[in-house]
Design a protein around this motif. Structure first.
Motif, PDB file in Angstrom:
ATOM      1  N   GLY A  18       1.536   4.724  -1.401  1.00 33.93           N
ATOM      2  CA  GLY A  18       1.492   3.964  -2.461  1.00 33.93           C
ATOM      3  C   GLY A  18       2.722   4.155  -3.682  1.00 33.93           C
ATOM      4  O   GLY A  18       3.081   3.294  -4.155  1.00 33.93           O
ATOM      5  N   ILE A  19       2.637   5.534  -3.958  1.00 29.76           N
ATOM      6  CA  ILE A  19       3.710   5.770  -5.015  1.00 29.76           C
ATOM      7  C   ILE A  19       5.155   5.433  -4.435  1.00 29.76           C
ATOM      8  O   ILE A  19       5.896   4.866  -5.333  1.00 29.76           O
ATOM      9  N   LEU A  20       5.525   5.574  -2.835  1.00 33.36           N
ATOM     10  CA  LEU A  20       6.730   4.862  -2.407  1.00 33.36           C
ATOM     11  C   LEU A  20       6.852   3.468  -2.608  1.00 33.36           C
ATOM     12  O   LEU A  20       7.729   3.002  -2.804  1.00 33.36           O
ATOM     13  N   LYS A  21       5.801   2.897  -2.214  1.00 31.79           N
ATOM     14  CA  LYS A  21       5.952   1.311  -2.265  1.00 31.79           C
ATOM     15  C   LYS A  21       6.085   0.903  -3.524  1.00 31.79           C
ATOM     16  O   LYS A  21       7.124  -0.150  -3.796  1.00 31.79           O
ATOM     17  N   ASN A  22       5.339   1.625  -4.777  1.00 32.13           N
ATOM     18  CA  ASN A  22       5.737   0.995  -6.047  1.00 32.13           C
ATOM     19  C   ASN A  22       7.066   1.597  -6.513  1.00 32.13           C
ATOM     20  O   ASN A  22       7.807   0.671  -7.180  1.00 32.13           O
TER      21      ASN A  22
ATOM     22  N   ARG B 228      10.638 -17.580   0.537  1.00 37.19           N
ATOM     23  CA  ARG B 228      12.243 -17.653   0.563  1.00 37.19           C
ATOM     24  C   ARG B 228      12.642 -15.972   0.299  1.00 37.19           C
ATOM     25  O   ARG B 228      13.835 -15.543   1.159  1.00 37.19           O
ATOM     26  N   ARG B 229      12.013 -15.261  -0.582  1.00 37.26           N
ATOM     27  CA  ARG B 229      12.361 -13.912  -0.592  1.00 37.26           C
ATOM     28  C   ARG B 229      11.137 -13.209  -0.837  1.00 37.26           C
ATOM     29  O   ARG B 229      10.292 -13.461  -1.762  1.00 37.26           O
ATOM     30  N   PHE B 230      10.814 -12.137   0.096  1.00 38.10           N
ATOM     31  CA  PHE B 230       9.593 -11.345   0.064  1.00 38.10           C
ATOM     32  C   PHE B 230       9.589 -10.175   0.609  1.00 38.10           C
ATOM     33  O   PHE B 230      10.443  -9.748   1.309  1.00 38.10           O
ATOM     34  N   LEU B 231       8.496  -9.485   0.211  1.00 39.95           N
ATOM     35  CA  LEU B 231       8.145  -8.238   0.606  1.00 39.95           C
ATOM     36  C   LEU B 231       6.820  -8.028   1.256  1.00 39.95           C
ATOM     37  O   LEU B 231       6.018  -8.546   0.596  1.00 39.95           O
ATOM     38  N   VAL B 232       6.549  -7.574   2.241  1.00 39.94           N
ATOM     39  CA  VAL B 232       5.302  -7.548   2.861  1.00 39.94           C
ATOM     40  C   VAL B 232       4.906  -6.050   3.569  1.00 39.94           C
ATOM     41  O   VAL B 232       5.657  -5.491   4.016  1.00 39.94           O
ATOM     42  N   THR B 233       3.859  -5.508   2.786  1.00 40.53           N
ATOM     43  CA  THR B 233       3.680  -3.952   3.061  1.00 40.53           C
ATOM     44  C   THR B 233       2.208  -4.068   3.797  1.00 40.53           C
ATOM     45  O   THR B 233       1.364  -4.863   3.484  1.00 40.53           O
ATOM     46  N   GLY B 234       2.164  -3.158   4.727  1.00 37.57           N
ATOM     47  CA  GLY B 234       0.798  -3.066   5.736  1.00 37.57           C
ATOM     48  C   GLY B 234       0.912  -2.151   6.638  1.00 37.57           C
ATOM     49  O   GLY B 234       1.942  -1.573   6.977  1.00 37.57           O
ATOM     50  N   ASP B 235      -0.409  -1.817   6.959  1.00 40.99           N
ATOM     51  CA  ASP B 235      -0.720  -0.830   7.974  1.00 40.99           C
ATOM     52  C   ASP B 235      -0.216  -1.393   9.564  1.00 40.99           C
ATOM     53  O   ASP B 235      -0.621  -2.552   9.619  1.00 40.99           O
TER      54      ASP B 235
ATOM     55  N   GLN C 256      -5.587   0.975   4.135  1.00 46.36           N
ATOM     56  CA  GLN C 256      -4.543   0.425   3.248  1.00 46.36           C
ATOM     57  C   GLN C 256      -4.155   1.632   2.280  1.00 46.36           C
ATOM     58  O   GLN C 256      -4.237   1.548   1.168  1.00 46.36           O
ATOM     59  N   LEU C 257      -3.592   2.710   2.934  1.00 43.34           N
ATOM     60  CA  LEU C 257      -2.896   3.921   2.132  1.00 43.34           C
ATOM     61  C   LEU C 257      -1.997   3.387   1.152  1.00 43.34           C
ATOM     62  O   LEU C 257      -1.447   3.960   0.015  1.00 43.34           O
ATOM     63  N   HIS C 258      -1.369   2.125   1.531  1.00 48.63           N
ATOM     64  CA  HIS C 258      -0.055   1.675   0.555  1.00 48.63           C
ATOM     65  C   HIS C 258      -0.625   1.098  -0.717  1.00 48.63           C
ATOM     66  O   HIS C 258       0.051   0.805  -1.612  1.00 48.63           O
ATOM     67  N   ARG C 259      -1.975   0.940  -0.767  1.00 51.61           N
ATOM     68  CA  ARG C 259      -2.650   0.305  -2.036  1.00 51.61           C
ATOM     69  C   ARG C 259      -3.041   1.541  -2.933  1.00 51.61           C
ATOM     70  O   ARG C 259      -3.775   1.113  -3.779  1.00 51.61           O
ATOM     71  N   ARG C 260      -2.860   2.759  -2.538  1.00 51.92           N
ATOM     72  CA  ARG C 260      -3.394   3.877  -3.355  1.00 51.92           C
ATOM     73  C   ARG C 260      -2.536   4.107  -4.212  1.00 51.92           C
ATOM     74  O   ARG C 260      -1.296   4.994  -3.635  1.00 51.92           O
TER      75      ARG C 260
END
Ligand code: FA5
Ligand code: MG
Length: 425
Positions: free
Chosen positions: A95-99, A172-179, A85-89
């Motif tokens: 993670g910086i980009l996701k935020n 109805r409106r969402f963002l899903v982040t994952g490996d 889960q690099l996206h949660r670091r």
């Protein structure tokens, strides 16, 4: 450049699946790692991890890497990435980009987009394919392109795998982040594990009626406006272009490309959601858009990261360069170690595929392989086809010794022969 034109993605490929579950393309990497212990001086490149933690849930290796199931093609190298889960670091570029993307949506849409970032990457074929209308014969379903745990379970190959369930649950409106996981070619912008962010937005008649536009046009324009705004938020000025494309789950469909290192880099796919997907969740009178961003690709442009393998580096010279919340930082390469080129030629068999070859190489050399490219191919009078591949070995962290590279290459030769049913030349 490869001689084949290697497509960067699987959903836009027009070809039809050529592989079935005949087992020909199945590898069991486990056996090559668990056999006789290696001499002490040699490090195991992929120590066998017996269990991983995916957002608090323990998953045992034996449930995901199986020698007894002909449809299982998950190697240890991939199993060990589950749960990273690099996206949660927060201090990692992903993670910086996701935020930063979250910030854009929070401020432009008054926090209407719900965020999911801990959905398990182990999903059913129904979620990954059927729910998003991927045809039964689509190439992405093949063992050549997707990691199968068993015939009905895969490592998701895109975050679109969660669209339908979230709609059914009423979101109805969402963002899903994952490996996400894909068997693919090897070069600086492709890696078998990467991260996506899915965006989904449902509209009601009230939204488009006022505009006087037809619902599909309304959604398509809103989608492009949203993503262009996001690109400006992330990059300020950057050269970009829209390309028409095809996805089974959207119509019309587009890709956004960004000009990076003298070439166009595809960073996302998107489009107006097929009505059937909305209907499955009881949304008869609505229209929606969806997008899937490749986070590594965007982060490479944003932070000037030259090679996708770096995202997995624990080297402090990489990790210490990034700070929570800091988008503008440009990565300073700590050094460029010399590449080492090795060629390998063989007569292929009918079942040969480049992805299978790449996985053998990756299984042996891990992140020491930088690129695999076909440099020559011909068919002789007897109808036998020969391929010559150039393998580029290069470490991100140190100089490789001749001995080490020769050893890797000799293992590649052995394994290719043993597992791929080819005849070395
Ligand atoms: C998809 O995965 C679609 N699910 C995207 C989508 C979602 C379209 C919703 C419409 C609606 P595609 O296979 O093109 O599409 O991948 C999306 C992005 O992931 C690509 O644009 C690219 O940025 C990134 N990507 C694809 N393969 C790799 C790879 N091997 N390594 C790194 N990034 C990749
Ligand atoms: Mg694509």
């Amino acid at each position: 450049m490869t001689i084949f034109s290697v497509q960067s993605t699987i959903f836009t490929r027009a070809s039809v699946a050529i592989l079935s579950s005949n087992g020909l393309n199945r590898f069991s990497f486990a056996s090559s790692f668990s056999s006789s212990p290696l001499p002490k001086t040699k490090k195991r490149r992929f120590p066998i991890v017996s269990a991983v933690d995916i957002g608090g849930v323990t998953v045992a290796r034996n449930d995901v890497v199986r020698d007894d199931d002909p449809t299982n093609n998950v190697p240890d190298s991939i199993f060990s990435k589950l749960g990273m889960q690099l996206h949660r670091r927060d201090k990692h570029p992903i993670g910086i980009l996701k935020n930063a993307i979250y910030d854009y949506f929070d401020s432009n849409y008054a926090k209407q987009f719900e965020k999911f970032e801990d959905l398990s990457p182990i999903v059913t074929t129904k979620q990954n394919f059927d729910d998003v209308l991927v045809p039964a014969d689509h190439v992405s379903r093949s063992l050549n392109d997707t990691y199968y745990v068993d015939s009905q379970t895969v490592l998701r190959c895109h975050t679109s795998a969660h669209q339908a369930e979230l709609l059914r649950e009423g979101h109805r409106r969402f963002l899903v982040t994952g490996d996400v996981y894909r068997r693919d070619s090897i070069d600086s912008t492709h890696y078998p594990v990467f991260h996506q962010m899915e965006g989904f937005c449902v509209f009601s008649p009230g939204d488009w009626n006022e505009s006087g536009k037809d619902s599909t046009l309304y959604a398509a324009e809103d989608l492009k406006k949203c993503l262009e705004g996001l690109a400006r938020h992330l990059f300020g000025g950057v050269e970009m272009r829209w390309v028409d494309t095809y996805f089974p789950f959207t119509e019309p469909s587009f890709e956004l490309e960004i000009y990076f290192k003298e070439d166009w880099l595809e960073v996302l796919g998107c489009g107006v959601t097929e009505q059937r997907i909305l209907k499955q969740s009881g949304l008869e009178n609505n229209v929606a858009w969806a997008f899937g961003l490749g986070l590594e690709r965007l982060a490479m442009v944003l932070f000037d990261i030259p090679d996708i393998r770096l995202f997995w580096s624990d080297d402090e010279r990489f990790t210490s360069q990034f700070k929570k919340g800091e988008l503008g930082v440009k990565f300073k390469p700590f050094s460029k170690y010399p590449p080492c080129y090795k060629d390998i030629s063989f007569w292929i068999s009918e079942s040969f595929t480049e992805n299978n070859f790449c996985e053998v190489v990756r299984g042996i050399a891990g992140d020491l392989v930088e690129e695999v490219k076909l440099i020559d191919s011909f068919t002789n009078k007897k109808g036998m086809t020969s391929h010559c591949y150039r393998i580029v070995f290069r470490s991100m962290e140190r100089s490789l010794t001749d001995e080490e590279v020769n050893d890797l290459q000799s293992k590649v030769r052995d394994e290719v022969q043993r597992k791929l049913n080819v005849e070395l030349r």
